[in-house]
Design a protein around this motif. Structure first.
Motif, PDB file in Angstrom:
ATOM      1  N   ALA A 112       0.919  -1.110   0.123  1.00  0.00           N
ATOM      2  CA  ALA A 112      -0.171   0.051  -0.167  1.00  0.00           C
ATOM      3  C   ALA A 112       1.116   1.175  -0.086  1.00  0.00           C
ATOM      4  CB  ALA A 112      -0.912   0.143   1.109  1.00  0.00           C
ATOM      5  N   GLY A 113       1.912   1.293   0.842  1.00  0.00           N
ATOM      6  CA  GLY A 113       2.727   2.091   0.881  1.00  0.00           C
ATOM      7  C   GLY A 113       3.579   2.771  -0.490  1.00  0.00           C
ATOM      8  N   ILE A 114       3.837   1.725  -1.291  1.00  0.00           N
ATOM      9  CA  ILE A 114       4.377   2.011  -2.712  1.00  0.00           C
ATOM     10  C   ILE A 114       3.391   2.594  -3.451  1.00  0.00           C
ATOM     11  CG2 ILE A 114       5.315   0.938  -4.536  1.00  0.00           C
ATOM     12  CD1 ILE A 114       7.387   0.987  -2.411  1.00  0.00           C
ATOM     13  N   GLY A 115       2.308   2.253  -3.380  1.00  0.00           N
ATOM     14  CA  GLY A 115       0.961   2.843  -4.139  1.00  0.00           C
ATOM     15  C   GLY A 115       0.913   4.114  -3.808  1.00  0.00           C
ATOM     16  N   PHE A 116       1.062   4.572  -2.464  1.00  0.00           N
ATOM     17  CA  PHE A 116       0.793   6.012  -1.947  1.00  0.00           C
ATOM     18  C   PHE A 116       1.963   6.918  -2.581  1.00  0.00           C
ATOM     19  CE2 PHE A 116      -1.087   4.266   1.942  1.00  0.00           C
ATOM     20  CZ  PHE A 116      -2.384   3.837   1.257  1.00  0.00           C
ATOM     21  N   MET A 117       3.005   6.336  -2.436  1.00  0.00           N
ATOM     22  CA  MET A 117       4.284   7.110  -3.009  1.00  0.00           C
ATOM     23  C   MET A 117       4.197   7.415  -4.642  1.00  0.00           C
ATOM     24  SD  MET A 117       7.668   4.941  -1.884  1.00  0.00           S
ATOM     25  CE  MET A 117       7.456   4.085  -0.230  1.00  0.00           C
ATOM     26  N   ILE A 118       3.504   6.543  -5.214  1.00  0.00           N
ATOM     27  CA  ILE A 118       3.294   6.639  -6.752  1.00  0.00           C
ATOM     28  C   ILE A 118       2.393   7.602  -7.079  1.00  0.00           C
ATOM     29  CG2 ILE A 118       2.532   5.304  -8.876  1.00  0.00           C
ATOM     30  CD1 ILE A 118       4.072   2.816  -7.901  1.00  0.00           C
ATOM     31  N   GLU A 119       1.433   7.443  -6.287  1.00  0.00           N
ATOM     32  CA  GLU A 119       0.098   8.472  -6.666  1.00  0.00           C
ATOM     33  C   GLU A 119       0.391   9.809  -6.256  1.00  0.00           C
ATOM     34  OE1 GLU A 119      -2.794   7.264  -3.897  1.00  0.00           O
ATOM     35  OE2 GLU A 119      -3.398   5.406  -4.984  1.00  0.00           O
ATOM     36  N   ALA A 120       1.244  10.149  -5.068  1.00  0.00           N
ATOM     37  CA  ALA A 120       2.018  11.395  -4.765  1.00  0.00           C
ATOM     38  C   ALA A 120       2.986  11.875  -5.877  1.00  0.00           C
ATOM     39  CB  ALA A 120       2.769  11.234  -3.587  1.00  0.00           C
ATOM     40  N   MET A 121       3.570  11.033  -6.288  1.00  0.00           N
ATOM     41  CA  MET A 121       4.634  11.463  -7.289  1.00  0.00           C
ATOM     42  C   MET A 121       3.819  11.709  -8.668  1.00  0.00           C
ATOM     43  SD  MET A 121       7.783   8.754  -6.668  1.00  0.00           S
ATOM     44  CE  MET A 121       8.929   9.324  -7.899  1.00  0.00           C
ATOM     45  N   GLN A 122       3.091  11.209  -9.060  1.00  0.00           N
ATOM     46  CA  GLN A 122       2.103  11.318 -10.423  1.00  0.00           C
ATOM     47  C   GLN A 122       1.437  12.418 -10.316  1.00  0.00           C
ATOM     48  OE1 GLN A 122      -0.497   7.687 -10.070  1.00  0.00           O
ATOM     49  NE2 GLN A 122       0.554   6.720 -11.576  1.00  0.00           N
ATOM     50  N   ARG A 123       1.023  12.997  -9.183  1.00  0.00           N
ATOM     51  CA  ARG A 123       0.362  14.370  -9.061  1.00  0.00           C
ATOM     52  C   ARG A 123       1.205  15.357  -8.776  1.00  0.00           C
ATOM     53  NH1 ARG A 123      -3.089  11.343  -5.243  1.00  0.00           N
ATOM     54  NH2 ARG A 123      -1.955  11.948  -3.402  1.00  0.00           N
ATOM     55  N   SER A 124       2.345  15.543  -8.227  1.00  0.00           N
ATOM     56  CA  SER A 124       3.270  16.551  -7.996  1.00  0.00           C
ATOM     57  C   SER A 124       4.834  16.408  -8.131  1.00  0.00           C
ATOM     58  CB  SER A 124       3.033  16.847  -6.393  1.00  0.00           C
ATOM     59  OG  SER A 124       3.604  16.148  -5.561  1.00  0.00           O
ATOM     60  N   GLY A 125       5.091  15.033  -8.681  1.00  0.00           N
ATOM     61  CA  GLY A 125       6.696  14.889  -8.576  1.00  0.00           C
ATOM     62  C   GLY A 125       7.291  14.663  -7.390  1.00  0.00           C
ATOM     63  N   PRO A 126       8.710  14.186  -7.342  1.00  0.00           N
ATOM     64  CA  PRO A 126       9.551  14.120  -8.387  1.00  0.00           C
ATOM     65  C   PRO A 126       9.167  13.015  -9.324  1.00  0.00           C
ATOM     66  CG  PRO A 126      10.528  13.021  -6.448  1.00  0.00           C
ATOM     67  CD  PRO A 126       9.297  13.680  -6.016  1.00  0.00           C
ATOM     68  N   ALA A 127       9.937  12.869 -10.596  1.00  0.00           N
ATOM     69  CA  ALA A 127       9.432  12.071 -11.399  1.00  0.00           C
ATOM     70  C   ALA A 127      10.359  10.780 -11.395  1.00  0.00           C
ATOM     71  CB  ALA A 127       9.836  12.504 -12.866  1.00  0.00           C
ATOM     72  N   ARG A 128      11.634  10.677 -10.672  1.00  0.00           N
ATOM     73  CA  ARG A 128      12.363   9.719 -10.643  1.00  0.00           C
ATOM     74  C   ARG A 128      12.228   8.790  -9.293  1.00  0.00           C
ATOM     75  NH1 ARG A 128      14.812   6.014 -13.055  1.00  0.00           N
ATOM     76  NH2 ARG A 128      16.997   5.943 -13.321  1.00  0.00           N
ATOM     77  N   LEU A 129      12.106   7.323  -9.359  1.00  0.00           N
ATOM     78  CA  LEU A 129      11.844   6.514  -8.276  1.00  0.00           C
ATOM     79  C   LEU A 129      12.724   5.490  -8.514  1.00  0.00           C
ATOM     80  CD1 LEU A 129      10.625   5.292  -5.874  1.00  0.00           C
ATOM     81  CD2 LEU A 129       8.879   4.097  -7.427  1.00  0.00           C
TER      82      LEU A 129
END
Length: 210
Positions: free
Chosen positions: A85-102
């Protein structure tokens, strides 16, 4: 660069924090138990939170240039839906406001990389002993691969605590040369840091082997 590191208080996370600070990066360590980090530095900020908390994860990500994850599992050899779930939250936040690199730390034994481990690890230990952890990594890798952000998945073998050697191999088709290949966490940390500004393995999973 301003780097955000999840799982910073684990053994590999601490190696990554130390390596990033040594290279002059500004580091934010996201941890649940700050006492386990045991690192202090003028360029280190510590955020205490839980990856299962969507708001905490989203608030942490803002203002950074890249995100690196060394998240493991809560209980070894067990399924851990919290981290997925945490990885999903990271991705959602990055999709909305960046950064782009994971940069995401996985394991050599996930998906098609299992064949690179040889018969003992790839044929017996991974599918029998590590099946829950591997299944979790596969779920997280799936979320990352479908995210549309700029990701790199790093797949090392068994990890050790030796010093960095810089002599390991990386690539897609490399094969293990021993029954129990082991790579130092320091080498893995150095490689993960290099990927932040290197597009060679952009949107790819890369294997590491000694």
């Amino acid at each position: 660069m301003r780097l955000l590191i999840f799982g910073a208080s684990g053994a590999t996370g601490r190696a990554l924090v130390s390596a990033a600070l040594a290279k002059g990066h500004m580091v934010t360590a996201f941890v649940r138990t700050p006492g386990k980090l045991a690192i202090s530095h003028e360029h280190l900020s510590v955020l205490v939170g839980d990856v299962a908390d969507r708001q905490a994860v989203e608030g942490a990500i803002a203002g950074h240039d890249a995100v690196l994850s060394c998240l493991g599992v809560g209980v070894p050899l067990r399924h851990d839906a919290t981290v997925i779930a945490g990885i999903g939250f990271m991705i959602e936040a990055m999709q909305r406001s960046g950064p782009a690199r994971l940069i995401y730390l996985s394991f050599l034994g996930v998906r098609d990389s299992r064949r690179q481990l040889g018969p003992l690890l790839g044929g017996i230990i991974v599918p029998l002993v590590l099946r829950h952890e591997v299944a979790d990594h596969e779920a997280k890798e799936g979320l990352i691969a479908q995210s549309g952000i700029d990701w790199t998945i790093v797949r090392p073998p068994r990890l050790g605590n030796g010093p960095a050697t810089g002599t390991f191999r990386h690539g897609d088709g490399i094969q293990a040369r021993s029954l129990l290949p082991t790579l130092s966490r320091a080498d893995v940390a150095a490689f993960m840091l290099d990927q932040v500004g290197d597009a060679t393995y952009s949107r790819k999973a890369v294997a590491l082997l000694p």
